[in-house]
Design an enzyme around this catalytic site. Sequence first.
Site, short mmCIF file in Angstrom:
data_model
loop_
_atom_site.label_atom_id
_atom_site.label_comp_id
_atom_site.label_asym_id
_atom_site.label_seq_id
_atom_site.Cartn_x
_atom_site.Cartn_y
_atom_site.Cartn_z
N GLN A 137 0.84 -1.21 0.00
CA GLN A 137 0.00 0.00 0.00
C GLN A 137 0.87 1.26 0.00
O GLN A 137 1.72 1.43 0.87
CB GLN A 137 -0.92 -0.01 1.22
CG GLN A 137 -1.82 1.17 1.30
CD GLN A 137 -2.92 1.00 2.34
OE1 GLN A 137 -4.03 1.41 2.11
NE2 GLN A 137 -2.63 0.40 3.48
N MET A 175 -1.59 -5.24 -5.53
CA MET A 175 -1.08 -4.81 -4.22
C MET A 175 -1.90 -5.35 -3.07
O MET A 175 -3.08 -5.70 -3.22
CB MET A 175 -0.94 -3.29 -4.14
CG MET A 175 -2.20 -2.50 -4.08
SD MET A 175 -1.93 -0.71 -3.77
CE MET A 175 -1.18 -0.15 -5.26
N CYS A 176 -1.24 -5.42 -1.93
CA CYS A 176 -1.87 -5.69 -0.64
C CYS A 176 -1.16 -4.78 0.36
O CYS A 176 -0.43 -3.88 -0.04
CB CYS A 176 -1.78 -7.18 -0.28
SG CYS A 176 -0.11 -7.86 -0.21
N ASN A 177 -1.37 -4.99 1.64
CA ASN A 177 -0.81 -4.06 2.63
C ASN A 177 0.70 -3.87 2.50
O ASN A 177 1.19 -2.75 2.42
CB ASN A 177 -1.15 -4.52 4.05
CG ASN A 177 -2.58 -4.24 4.40
OD1 ASN A 177 -3.15 -3.27 3.94
ND2 ASN A 177 -3.17 -5.12 5.19
#
Length: 176
Positions: free
Chosen positions: A34, A112-114
């Site tokens: 992120q 995307m992810c965290n």
Amino acid sequence: MQTTGLTKGRTAYQHYIPPVNFGYVENDLYRCGQPNELNFPFMEKLGLRCIVWLAPEEPNQNVMSFVDDQEIQLHHLGVPESGNASDPVTEDTILEAFNLILDKKNHPMTIMCNIGRHRTGTVVGCLRKLQRWNLASIFEEYRRFAGPKVRILNEQFIELFDTDLVRIPVDPPEWL
């Protein structure tokens, strides 16, 4: 656009800072964690049309504002069916992500992810398997982004992922 840097008689320089775990996957396909406000000028330069968001929670408000300002399509695929945020990504999520990733109309795009480690790494690992990379190379790439937090279940998922389930579009990206 904010400029920072050297201005003594010269034009100010813009700093372009990529998000955590940013990586080039293929032409017009990127991966990362992120982004924050410092990363937005860099992200803007990518000219993104689409983000595949794999974390169980929504992106933070700053990211949502950036997505709205840049008119980027955000596809939130990371909601776990079990309700447990630490569960690995599911086969259905991978297939849904591939429907978006393999559609050239969505490019340029980012997955995307965290943090850009596990869920993103699993999707990219399955893509590499679809591209017929050998498992040693797939796992090396996964581990490079996962660092000391490698999840053996994700590697097992990638190894057992059935690429025959993926619907290949009539006009796929040239890197497939």
